[in-house]
Each structure stands twice: as C-alpha cells, then as structure tokens.
Design a protein around this motif. Structure first.
Motif, mmCIF file in Angstrom:
data_model
loop_
_atom_site.group_PDB
_atom_site.id
_atom_site.type_symbol
_atom_site.label_atom_id
_atom_site.label_comp_id
_atom_site.label_asym_id
_atom_site.label_seq_id
_atom_site.Cartn_x
_atom_site.Cartn_y
_atom_site.Cartn_z
ATOM 1 N N ILE A 161 -14.706 -4.877 11.412
ATOM 2 C CA ILE A 161 -15.440 -5.916 11.819
ATOM 3 C C ILE A 161 -15.292 -7.248 11.073
ATOM 4 C CG2 ILE A 161 -17.879 -6.728 12.414
ATOM 5 C CD1 ILE A 161 -16.659 -4.331 14.093
ATOM 6 N N ILE A 162 -14.972 -8.339 11.875
ATOM 7 C CA ILE A 162 -14.696 -9.473 11.290
ATOM 8 C C ILE A 162 -15.490 -10.447 11.953
ATOM 9 C CG2 ILE A 162 -12.118 -9.495 10.644
ATOM 10 C CD1 ILE A 162 -11.548 -10.621 13.341
ATOM 11 N N LYS A 163 -16.445 -10.340 12.857
ATOM 12 C CA LYS A 163 -17.314 -11.319 13.194
ATOM 13 C C LYS A 163 -18.627 -10.553 13.383
ATOM 14 C CE LYS A 163 -14.921 -14.024 16.451
ATOM 15 N NZ LYS A 163 -14.750 -13.802 18.145
ATOM 16 N N PRO A 164 -19.869 -11.362 13.135
ATOM 17 C CA PRO A 164 -21.002 -10.442 13.155
ATOM 18 C C PRO A 164 -21.541 -10.182 14.660
ATOM 19 C CG PRO A 164 -21.353 -12.925 12.788
ATOM 20 C CD PRO A 164 -20.124 -12.631 12.709
ATOM 21 N N PRO A 165 -22.152 -9.037 14.688
ATOM 22 C CA PRO A 165 -22.684 -8.836 15.993
ATOM 23 C C PRO A 165 -23.668 -9.732 16.608
ATOM 24 C CG PRO A 165 -23.847 -7.206 14.256
ATOM 25 C CD PRO A 165 -22.868 -8.262 13.657
ATOM 26 N N ALA A 166 -23.440 -9.643 18.049
ATOM 27 C CA ALA A 166 -24.186 -10.768 18.767
ATOM 28 C C ALA A 166 -25.158 -10.070 19.859
ATOM 29 C CB ALA A 166 -23.293 -11.561 19.512
ATOM 30 N N HIS A 167 -26.174 -10.591 20.296
ATOM 31 C CA HIS A 167 -26.873 -10.179 21.209
ATOM 32 C C HIS A 167 -26.006 -9.543 22.553
ATOM 33 C CE1 HIS A 167 -31.108 -10.654 20.383
ATOM 34 N NE2 HIS A 167 -30.718 -11.639 19.770
ATOM 35 N N ASN A 168 -26.413 -8.570 23.271
ATOM 36 C CA ASN A 168 -25.762 -8.353 24.469
ATOM 37 C C ASN A 168 -26.669 -8.525 25.575
ATOM 38 O OD1 ASN A 168 -24.463 -7.147 26.670
ATOM 39 N ND2 ASN A 168 -23.339 -5.374 25.583
ATOM 40 N N ARG A 169 -26.709 -9.704 26.188
ATOM 41 C CA ARG A 169 -27.838 -9.990 26.941
ATOM 42 C C ARG A 169 -27.393 -9.429 28.306
ATOM 43 N NH1 ARG A 169 -30.077 -14.098 24.125
ATOM 44 N NH2 ARG A 169 -28.548 -15.210 22.943
ATOM 45 N N HIS A 170 -26.310 -8.941 28.547
ATOM 46 C CA HIS A 170 -26.058 -8.357 29.848
ATOM 47 C C HIS A 170 -26.839 -6.992 29.968
ATOM 48 C CE1 HIS A 170 -23.822 -7.620 33.540
ATOM 49 N NE2 HIS A 170 -23.277 -6.330 32.950
ATOM 50 N N VAL A 171 -26.436 -6.301 28.857
ATOM 51 C CA VAL A 171 -27.053 -4.849 28.520
ATOM 52 C C VAL A 171 -28.758 -4.925 28.651
ATOM 53 C CG1 VAL A 171 -27.248 -2.684 27.096
ATOM 54 C CG2 VAL A 171 -25.044 -3.622 27.618
ATOM 55 N N CYS A 172 -29.190 -5.988 28.016
ATOM 56 C CA CYS A 172 -30.622 -6.329 27.952
ATOM 57 C C CYS A 172 -31.010 -6.402 29.355
ATOM 58 C CB CYS A 172 -30.811 -7.509 27.258
ATOM 59 S SG CYS A 172 -31.522 -7.399 25.706
ATOM 60 N N LEU A 173 -30.647 -7.000 30.188
ATOM 61 C CA LEU A 173 -31.022 -7.217 31.694
ATOM 62 C C LEU A 173 -30.882 -5.728 32.370
ATOM 63 C CD1 LEU A 173 -29.160 -10.325 32.701
ATOM 64 C CD2 LEU A 173 -31.623 -10.061 32.357
ATOM 65 N N LEU A 174 -29.788 -4.982 32.039
ATOM 66 C CA LEU A 174 -29.631 -3.556 32.628
ATOM 67 C C LEU A 174 -30.862 -2.925 32.193
ATOM 68 C CD1 LEU A 174 -25.945 -2.763 32.390
ATOM 69 C CD2 LEU A 174 -27.320 -2.847 34.411
ATOM 70 N N LEU A 175 -31.336 -2.933 30.871
ATOM 71 C CA LEU A 175 -32.387 -2.150 30.482
ATOM 72 C C LEU A 175 -33.630 -2.520 30.994
ATOM 73 C CD1 LEU A 175 -31.735 -2.220 26.566
ATOM 74 C CD2 LEU A 175 -31.788 -0.004 27.817
ATOM 75 N N GLU A 176 -33.752 -3.844 31.116
ATOM 76 C CA GLU A 176 -35.157 -4.326 31.844
ATOM 77 C C GLU A 176 -35.145 -3.634 33.161
ATOM 78 O OE1 GLU A 176 -35.580 -8.434 32.026
ATOM 79 O OE2 GLU A 176 -35.094 -8.575 29.523
ATOM 80 N N SER A 177 -34.153 -3.494 33.860
ATOM 81 C CA SER A 177 -34.298 -2.920 35.264
ATOM 82 C C SER A 177 -34.074 -1.393 35.284
ATOM 83 C CB SER A 177 -33.210 -3.546 36.141
ATOM 84 O OG SER A 177 -32.012 -3.601 35.552
ATOM 85 N N PHE A 178 -33.687 -0.835 34.186
ATOM 86 C CA PHE A 178 -33.832 0.592 33.982
ATOM 87 C C PHE A 178 -35.138 1.250 33.637
ATOM 88 C CE2 PHE A 178 -32.778 4.536 31.820
ATOM 89 C CZ PHE A 178 -32.490 5.455 32.754
ATOM 90 N N THR A 179 -35.728 0.717 32.628
ATOM 91 C CA THR A 179 -36.881 1.211 32.053
ATOM 92 C C THR A 179 -37.887 1.739 32.821
ATOM 93 O OG1 THR A 179 -37.192 -0.871 31.101
ATOM 94 C CG2 THR A 179 -36.204 0.850 29.467
ATOM 95 N N PRO A 180 -38.231 0.669 33.954
ATOM 96 C CA PRO A 180 -39.477 1.342 34.754
ATOM 97 C C PRO A 180 -39.271 2.502 35.326
ATOM 98 C CG PRO A 180 -38.829 -1.141 35.151
ATOM 99 C CD PRO A 180 -37.548 -0.454 34.252
ATOM 100 N N TYR A 181 -38.154 2.953 35.322
ATOM 101 C CA TYR A 181 -37.958 4.448 36.030
ATOM 102 C C TYR A 181 -37.846 5.648 34.733
ATOM 103 C CZ TYR A 181 -35.793 1.824 39.850
ATOM 104 O OH TYR A 181 -35.551 1.075 40.946
ATOM 105 N N LEU A 182 -38.395 5.201 33.654
ATOM 106 C CA LEU A 182 -38.279 6.261 32.627
ATOM 107 C C LEU A 182 -39.893 6.872 32.988
ATOM 108 C CD1 LEU A 182 -37.293 4.352 29.405
ATOM 109 C CD2 LEU A 182 -36.130 6.204 30.760
ATOM 110 N N SER A 183 -40.025 8.265 32.401
ATOM 111 C CA SER A 183 -41.276 8.922 32.649
ATOM 112 C C SER A 183 -42.171 8.219 31.609
ATOM 113 C CB SER A 183 -40.994 10.360 32.533
ATOM 114 O OG SER A 183 -40.673 10.757 30.999
ATOM 115 N N GLU A 184 -43.579 8.865 31.713
ATOM 116 C CA GLU A 184 -44.387 8.183 30.972
ATOM 117 C C GLU A 184 -44.133 8.673 29.294
ATOM 118 O OE1 GLU A 184 -48.971 9.165 31.254
ATOM 119 O OE2 GLU A 184 -48.345 8.810 33.441
ATOM 120 N N VAL A 185 -43.665 9.997 29.256
ATOM 121 C CA VAL A 185 -43.342 10.381 27.683
ATOM 122 C C VAL A 185 -42.186 9.636 27.256
ATOM 123 C CG1 VAL A 185 -42.578 12.477 26.443
ATOM 124 C CG2 VAL A 185 -44.403 12.773 28.426
ATOM 125 N N GLU A 186 -41.022 9.397 28.313
ATOM 126 C CA GLU A 186 -39.830 8.642 27.623
ATOM 127 C C GLU A 186 -40.537 7.142 27.169
ATOM 128 O OE1 GLU A 186 -36.378 10.614 30.104
ATOM 129 O OE2 GLU A 186 -37.891 9.303 31.129
#
Ligand code: ZN
Ligand code: ZN
Length: 214
Positions: free
Chosen positions: A70-95
């Motif tokens: 690793i030669i560069k520091p990690p950076a926000h993955n905004r694309h995956v953030c957006l995917l997460l936002e659209s996916f998490t409403p499908y999780l169960s109450e427990v999840e």
C-alpha cells in the motif's frame, strides 16, 4: 464493439435478479466478513470497512486481500456507499439492529482514536514542540514532512493536523492573496489562473479547503 452513447431504452430497464444473500455477499468486508461500514477503497481496488482497513494498515503495509503493497492511503468508496444505502432497507429487523450496533462501535472507535490524537497534540504543545507555520515559505524537506501527515490523517484529525500550522478554515477564508499563495506553494496546491484577472482566488480557497477536508 458498440460504444455509442445513445439513451437507455426504457423498455430494457428491467430489475436485475440478484438474491438478497448474493447482494449481501458483494457488500461484505473481507476483514470482518460483515456488511461494510463506511467503505474505504485501496488503490488495488479492494474495499473494506474504514475501521477494518485502518486497523489492519497499522500493522501491515499490504492489502488484506491481494497483499499488494500500500503506497497511498485508503479513500472513501462513495460508489459502494450509494449501493449500501439502497440495499440496507431490505435487511431484516434483526440485521438492521446488528448493523446499527456495529456502526455505533465503529463510531466509538474513531471517537477514541481522535481523543488519543488530540492528547498527543496537547502534550506536544505543552512540551514546546515547534510546528511549521503556514505563513512562512517551507523548504522542500518541510513540505515533504507536512505531506506525510496529509496522507496519514483524514477527517477531524486531518483538520486538527493542518490547524497546528495555522492552516485553518479561518486562515483560508480571511487571508489576503500573498498569504494564500505562500500557503498554496507550501502544500503543493495547484494555483488556478483565470484569463481576465490572473489568479482565481475563490477557486484557490476551494482547493485549499479541499486539501484540509479530504
Ligand atoms: Zn470490516
Ligand atoms: Zn487489494
């Protein structure tokens, strides 16, 4: 190969048939084996939770997945953030409850990290450590040293690190052009030129703000 840029045919705008478990797998961090929390990407293109990758990189300078150096520091993955936002409403109450609990743990971890950093800064100041001054011209070596911190810190830690040199939001907002130019050269910022007025100071202020808050 069809590389035309024609608009998408709406009749072809079908839902993709991915199962919830398959989608969950795609959004899973390879360090904790759970859904990403604040996804951060490495330059090898692997993504992990911010906490997982930051903790891992403290001890290893390699990607946890492909072992690339690793030669560069990690950076926000905004694309995956957006995917997460659209996916998490499908999780169960427990999840969802589990996810929220993990989010809280990650948040607390970074709160504690920030406190440690603040204490480190405080004791350095009390011990009379001299910091660089953004209003003076820095040597190549001073610029290099400052850049190490720029790459190492992010978020509030980065802002505090910059503030130690006098490089603060207030400095950027209120400084006169000559001080801004010196600051820009110190931090190796691009100095934007406009055809009518020479240097575009509004844009330069934006560039400097970006360096401090990236
Ligand atoms: Zn993780
Ligand atoms: Zn990798």
């Amino acid at each position: 190969m069809d590389d035309s840029c024609e608009p998408v045919d709406q009749s072809d705008d079908d839902k993709v048939g991915l199962k919830k478990s398959e989608m969950k797998k795609l959004l899973e961090c390879q360090v904790c084996n759970q859904i990403f929390i604040t996804p951060f990407i490495l330059h090898c293109s692997h993504t992990f939770c911010k906490k997982c990758v930051m903790e891992y990189l403290r001890k290893n300078k390699k990607c946890p997945c492909c072992e690339k150096m690793i030669i560069k520091p990690p950076a926000h993955n905004r694309h995956v953030c957006l995917l997460l936002e659209s996916f998490t409403p499908y999780l169960s109450e427990v999840e969802t409850a589990m996810l929220n609990l993990r989010k809280l743990e990650h948040q607390q971890y970074f709160e504690e990290e920030f406190k440690k950093f603040e204490n480190m800064v405080k004791s350095a100041q009390e011990n009379g450590t001299k910091f660089l001054n953004i209003e003076r011209r820095w040597s190549t070596e001073e610029k290099r040293i400052f850049r190490i911190g720029l790459e190492r810190y992010e978020g509030r830690e980065l802002e505090l690190y910059c503030n130690l040199t006098g490089f603060s939001k207030e400095f950027i907002n209120t400084s006169l052009p000559p001080a801004l130019i010196i600051a820009a050269r110190n931090v190796d910022a691009q100095i934007p030129q406009s055809s009518q007025t020479g240097i575009n100071y509004d844009l330069l202020r934006d560039i400097l703000r970006d360096i401090m808050t990236s």
